[in-house]
Design an enzyme around this catalytic site. Structure first.
Site, PDB file in Angstrom:
ATOM      1  N   ARG A 179       0.819  -1.215   0.000  1.00  6.12           N
ATOM      2  CA  ARG A 179       0.000   0.000   0.000  1.00  6.12           C
ATOM      3  C   ARG A 179       0.855   1.268   0.000  1.00  6.12           C
ATOM      4  NH1 ARG A 179      -5.279   0.178   2.046  1.00  6.12           N
ATOM      5  NH2 ARG A 179      -5.096   2.397   1.620  1.00  6.12           N
ATOM      6  N   LYS A 180       2.148   1.137   0.222  1.00  2.00           N
ATOM      7  CA  LYS A 180       3.025   2.304   0.295  1.00  2.00           C
ATOM      8  C   LYS A 180       3.532   2.678  -1.101  1.00  2.00           C
ATOM      9  CE  LYS A 180       2.428   2.118   4.705  1.00  2.00           C
ATOM     10  NZ  LYS A 180       1.513   0.972   4.814  1.00  2.00           N
ATOM     11  N   LEU A 181       4.179   3.852  -1.222  1.00  2.00           N
ATOM     12  CA  LEU A 181       4.653   4.293  -2.537  1.00  2.00           C
ATOM     13  C   LEU A 181       5.651   3.320  -3.127  1.00  2.00           C
ATOM     14  CD1 LEU A 181       3.312   7.038  -1.668  1.00  2.00           C
ATOM     15  CD2 LEU A 181       5.086   8.126  -3.041  1.00  2.00           C
TER      16      LEU A 181
END
Length: 374
Positions: A179-181
């Site tokens: 879900r992170k960059l």
């Protein structure tokens, strides 16, 4: 269905992982060491220590600060539950503080409101990539004589006063969840400026061993390692680090794209009554890891908005959770947390990722406009 998030993974990451497998070194090794160095440089830190997740990174940060039973650690309830859980891992007591309405972050005032003589540390979160005011909170923590752990799970690429969010942090934990960059599948990093702290963190993630496997392998003589303290197995693999190195090279471009998409959302939604989009704080820039909106006088409830969006092909999510409202913390009776409860009940996260098109954004904004007109 327009997804809320898609990790930016492709052939280059697949090739890097395959190369690591073919190298024969798949556990913690040279790619991990390189990833640590390059990530630390990217976020303005002196040293990086790769770990198995941001959660294990938070745990090690508290061990590094010698937090334990009898100690209180102030945390935001408005955060993924791992933030509070890490405090319990060391036997300390989490104390929930309220947050700022605009940023969703702790402030000096909200922390000071729940501080007691037993307060030994604060875990402050850069919520959803929106940075907290590091200058103000770091100074306050120093004045109070308490440790400050920065939960930077979502903050890679965010800036504070013109510098990367991790610059100057005594200890910060980062996430590489999908879900992170940038992602390594699962995985995390702890960054510090002190070489002594980095050395201890590297022991703590590897059973307390005073010589790493890579150093043993590189030695031309037999190495008899020692185990200096009871510790953990929180290592990252070279396969993950190989993916992370490719992802890290994309970070600046991903931040620029997300900020462009966020600006377009803000423009599309600027005249929708009862809906307040997240924006940059005055002191920094967010990477827009998440793009959330607060429903303020909106004619439709948050849960009904989520249902209507889903019916129109849009996968949105509820806003950031509040740990004190979860069954795991039913035994905790916090003080008043009115802003936390308002945000968690009246906010939702809209899709934002590298494949999101202007047509997608127009459709999402159109659904919200229809609901606002009810």
């Amino acid at each position: 269905m327009i997804p809320v998030m898609i990790p930016d993974l492709g052939e280059e990451e697949a090739q890097a992982a395959a190369d690591a497998v073919r190298s024969g070194w798949v556990a913690q090794g040279p790619r991990v060491a390189r990833f640590e160095q390059e990530f630390a440089a990217a976020v303005g830190a002196g040293h990086g220590v790769a770990v198995s997740s941001c959660t294990t990174g938070l745990h090690l940060a508290l061990v590094l600060l010698d937090i334990g039973p009898g100690d209180e650690v102030i945390v935001p309830s408005l955060s993924f539950i791992a933030t509070a859980n890490a405090v319990r891992y060391v036997g300390a007591t989490p104390v929930f503080a309220d947050v700022d309405l605009a940023t969703g972050n702790l402030t000096v005032e909200t922390v000071d409101a729940v501080r007691t003589p037993r307060t030994r540390a604060v875990i402050a979160v850069h919520q959803g990539g929106v940075p907290f005011d590091t200058v103000a909170l770091r100074k306050a923590a120093d004045d109070w004589g308490v440790g400050l752990v920065e939960d930077a799970a979502c903050a890679a690429g965010s800036t504070v006063y013109g510098a990367p969010a991790g610059t100057g942090a005594k200890v910060a934990a980062w996430s590489f969840h999908p879900r992170k960059l940038i992602t390594t599948g699962e995985g995390g990093m702890v960054t510090v400026d002190s070489p002594e702290a980095a050395a201890r963190l590297k022991r703590l993630r590897e059973h307390g061993m005073n010589v790493s496997a890579a150093d043993r392998h590189a030695s031309k003589q037999p190495v008899l390692e020692a185990y200096l303290e009871t510790a953990f197995n929180y290592r990252m693999t070279d396969i993950q680090a190989a993916v992370g190195l490719v992802q890290l090279a994309k970070l600046a471009g991903l931040v620029a794209q997300r900020r462009q998409l966020a600006a377009r959302y803000q423009e599309l939604l600027s005249d929708v009554d009862g809906l307040v989009p997240v924006t940059d704080p005055a002191y920094g820039q967010t990477n827009y890891q998440s793009f959330w909106v607060l429903l303020d006088g909106f004619p439709v409830s948050r849960d009904d908005v989520l249902s209507e969006l889903a019916a129109k092909g849009v996968s949105a999510r509820r806003g950031i959770m509040a740990a004190h409202l979860e069954p795991a913390y039913a035994d905790v009776t916090p003080g008043p947390l009115p802003v936390t409860e308002r945000i968690t009940r009246q906010s939702l996260i809209l899709p934002l990722h590298h494949r999101l098109t202007e047509a997608d954004q127009d459709h999402i904004a159109g659904v919200l406009r229809e609901l606002a007109a009810r």
